[in-house]
Design a protein around this motif. Structure first.
Motif, PDB file in Angstrom:
ATOM      1  N   VAL A  39       0.831  -1.303   0.142  1.00 52.44           N
ATOM      2  CA  VAL A  39      -0.009  -0.138   0.042  1.00 52.44           C
ATOM      3  C   VAL A  39       0.893   1.271   0.015  1.00 52.44           C
ATOM      4  N   LEU A  40       1.767   1.374   0.793  1.00 51.21           N
ATOM      5  CA  LEU A  40       2.800   2.433   0.938  1.00 51.21           C
ATOM      6  C   LEU A  40       3.447   2.699  -0.183  1.00 51.21           C
ATOM      7  N   ALA A  41       3.893   1.538  -0.953  1.00 45.40           N
ATOM      8  CA  ALA A  41       4.708   1.600  -2.219  1.00 45.40           C
ATOM      9  C   ALA A  41       3.898   1.954  -3.454  1.00 45.40           C
ATOM     10  N   ASP A  42       2.808   1.728  -3.525  1.00 44.25           N
ATOM     11  CA  ASP A  42       1.736   2.147  -4.536  1.00 44.25           C
ATOM     12  C   ASP A  42       1.448   3.567  -4.188  1.00 44.25           C
ATOM     13  N   ARG A  43       0.999   3.929  -3.238  1.00 40.51           N
ATOM     14  CA  ARG A  43       1.015   5.520  -2.782  1.00 40.51           C
ATOM     15  C   ARG A  43       2.074   6.071  -2.974  1.00 40.51           C
ATOM     16  N   SER A  44       3.417   5.896  -2.956  1.00 36.01           N
ATOM     17  CA  SER A  44       4.736   6.388  -3.324  1.00 36.01           C
ATOM     18  C   SER A  44       4.819   6.806  -4.642  1.00 36.01           C
ATOM     19  N   ARG A  45       4.633   5.683  -5.503  1.00 33.48           N
ATOM     20  CA  ARG A  45       4.802   5.480  -6.590  1.00 33.48           C
ATOM     21  C   ARG A  45       3.657   6.827  -7.252  1.00 33.48           C
ATOM     22  N   ASP A  46       2.466   6.645  -7.035  1.00 36.61           N
ATOM     23  CA  ASP A  46       1.639   7.545  -7.491  1.00 36.61           C
ATOM     24  C   ASP A  46       1.830   8.940  -7.171  1.00 36.61           C
ATOM     25  N   ARG A  47       2.243   9.390  -6.139  1.00 35.05           N
ATOM     26  CA  ARG A  47       2.755  10.655  -5.681  1.00 35.05           C
ATOM     27  C   ARG A  47       3.947  11.012  -6.454  1.00 35.05           C
ATOM     28  N   THR A  48       4.777  10.180  -6.579  1.00 34.56           N
ATOM     29  CA  THR A  48       5.814  10.461  -7.635  1.00 34.56           C
ATOM     30  C   THR A  48       5.509  10.744  -8.922  1.00 34.56           C
ATOM     31  N   ARG A  49       4.698   9.876  -9.443  1.00 33.52           N
ATOM     32  CA  ARG A  49       4.283  10.131 -10.650  1.00 33.52           C
ATOM     33  C   ARG A  49       3.506  11.381 -11.137  1.00 33.52           C
ATOM     34  N   GLY A  50       2.670  11.651 -10.072  1.00 36.62           N
ATOM     35  CA  GLY A  50       2.026  13.035 -10.006  1.00 36.62           C
ATOM     36  C   GLY A  50       2.939  14.240 -10.058  1.00 36.62           C
ATOM     37  N   ILE A  51       4.029  14.410  -9.159  1.00 36.41           N
ATOM     38  CA  ILE A  51       5.068  15.357  -9.116  1.00 36.41           C
ATOM     39  C   ILE A  51       5.695  15.451 -10.580  1.00 36.41           C
ATOM     40  N   LEU A  52       6.360  14.300 -10.870  1.00 39.71           N
ATOM     41  CA  LEU A  52       6.756  14.380 -12.165  1.00 39.71           C
ATOM     42  C   LEU A  52       5.875  14.741 -13.548  1.00 39.71           C
ATOM     43  N   ASP A  53       4.642  14.257 -13.473  1.00 36.49           N
ATOM     44  CA  ASP A  53       3.721  14.968 -14.566  1.00 36.49           C
ATOM     45  C   ASP A  53       3.641  16.365 -14.405  1.00 36.49           C
ATOM     46  N   ALA A  54       3.740  16.987 -12.996  1.00 36.40           N
ATOM     47  CA  ALA A  54       3.327  18.171 -13.206  1.00 36.40           C
ATOM     48  C   ALA A  54       4.800  19.020 -13.502  1.00 36.40           C
ATOM     49  N   ALA A  55       5.822  18.467 -13.280  1.00 35.90           N
ATOM     50  CA  ALA A  55       6.927  18.997 -13.670  1.00 35.90           C
ATOM     51  C   ALA A  55       7.073  19.036 -15.051  1.00 35.90           C
ATOM     52  N   ALA A  56       6.676  17.709 -15.701  1.00 38.77           N
ATOM     53  CA  ALA A  56       6.997  17.837 -17.095  1.00 38.77           C
ATOM     54  C   ALA A  56       6.006  18.965 -18.133  1.00 38.77           C
ATOM     55  N   LYS A  57       5.152  19.364 -17.398  1.00 36.13           N
ATOM     56  CA  LYS A  57       4.340  20.344 -18.036  1.00 36.13           C
ATOM     57  C   LYS A  57       5.178  21.888 -17.818  1.00 36.13           C
ATOM     58  N   ASP A  58       6.005  21.856 -16.857  1.00 41.90           N
ATOM     59  CA  ASP A  58       6.683  23.230 -16.877  1.00 41.90           C
ATOM     60  C   ASP A  58       7.985  23.484 -17.522  1.00 41.90           C
ATOM     61  N   LYS A  59       8.131  24.128 -18.503  1.00 41.01           N
ATOM     62  CA  LYS A  59       9.060  24.357 -19.542  1.00 41.01           C
ATOM     63  C   LYS A  59      10.340  24.728 -18.692  1.00 41.01           C
ATOM     64  N   ASN A  60      10.272  25.340 -17.679  1.00 41.68           N
ATOM     65  CA  ASN A  60      11.622  25.935 -16.642  1.00 41.68           C
ATOM     66  C   ASN A  60      12.143  24.576 -15.859  1.00 41.68           C
ATOM     67  N   SER A  61      11.434  23.564 -15.775  1.00 47.17           N
ATOM     68  CA  SER A  61      11.775  22.593 -14.849  1.00 47.17           C
ATOM     69  C   SER A  61      12.921  21.683 -15.589  1.00 47.17           C
ATOM     70  N   LYS A  62      14.138  21.612 -15.029  1.00 41.59           N
ATOM     71  CA  LYS A  62      15.039  20.593 -15.665  1.00 41.59           C
ATOM     72  C   LYS A  62      14.545  19.236 -15.467  1.00 41.59           C
ATOM     73  N   ILE A  63      14.030  18.682 -14.362  1.00 43.71           N
ATOM     74  CA  ILE A  63      13.601  17.268 -14.075  1.00 43.71           C
ATOM     75  C   ILE A  63      12.351  16.887 -14.797  1.00 43.71           C
ATOM     76  N   GLY A  64      11.616  18.077 -14.981  1.00 45.43           N
ATOM     77  CA  GLY A  64      10.312  17.883 -15.988  1.00 45.43           C
ATOM     78  C   GLY A  64      10.764  17.611 -17.432  1.00 45.43           C
ATOM     79  N   THR A  65      11.797  18.341 -17.927  1.00 41.94           N
ATOM     80  CA  THR A  65      12.291  18.322 -19.302  1.00 41.94           C
ATOM     81  C   THR A  65      12.767  16.818 -19.402  1.00 41.94           C
ATOM     82  N   ALA A  66      13.847  16.396 -18.573  1.00 40.71           N
ATOM     83  CA  ALA A  66      14.134  15.109 -18.666  1.00 40.71           C
ATOM     84  C   ALA A  66      13.164  13.987 -18.570  1.00 40.71           C
ATOM     85  N   TYR A  67      12.094  14.365 -17.675  1.00 41.70           N
ATOM     86  CA  TYR A  67      10.958  13.379 -17.795  1.00 41.70           C
ATOM     87  C   TYR A  67      10.608  13.195 -18.667  1.00 41.70           C
ATOM     88  N   ALA A  68      10.016  14.496 -19.338  1.00 39.49           N
ATOM     89  CA  ALA A  68       9.295  14.496 -20.588  1.00 39.49           C
ATOM     90  C   ALA A  68      10.073  13.789 -21.898  1.00 39.49           C
TER      91      ALA A  68
END
Length: 122
Positions: free
Chosen positions: A82-111
């Motif tokens: 349960v904890l692993a699934d929740r952590s994975r979902d939260r991490t994916r949400g953070i990365l998805d939000a960062a991928a939409k931000d053109k100034n985010s280096k991690i977002g660009t790398a993830y996209a």
């Protein structure tokens, strides 16, 4: 001479402690209620009809394991899953939000990582 040096060190230590106390943020207050359920030893999950020496697993977990379904996509399931699934979902949400931000280096790398069409062209 030693007295002056000792007094200076004590004064500097006291001043450093005051400055540190003023700049350190206070920890967030705990709500006191667990997010996923109660914690500790769960006696309600024990099967008292089985002697611990005969079958320790049945004694400790049978009442919990019987009604707890294992999801079809997993080979086992428990609190850590349960904890692993929740952590994975939260991490994916953070990365998805960062991928939409053109100034985010991690977002660009993830996209870039997710852009399979560009990867296949190479």
């Amino acid at each position: 001479m030693k007295t002056i040096l000792l007094a200076g060190l004590l004064g500097a230590s006291a001043l450093a402690g005051i400055v540190h106390a003023q700049t350190t943020p206070a920890p967030a207050a705990a709500t006191g209620k667990p997010e996923l359920g109660t914690y500790g030893f769960d006696e309600a999950g024990m099967d008292r009809t089985v002697a611990p020496g005969d079958d320790c697993y049945q004694d400790a977990d049978r009442t919990w394991a019987k009604p707890t379904p294992i999801p079809a996509d997993k080979s086992s399931f428990g609190a850590f899953d349960v904890l692993a699934d929740r952590s994975r979902d939260r991490t994916r949400g953070i990365l998805d939000a960062a991928a939409k931000d053109k100034n985010s280096k991690i977002g660009t790398a993830y996209a870039t990582y997710l852009d399979t069409a560009a990867i296949e062209k190479k």
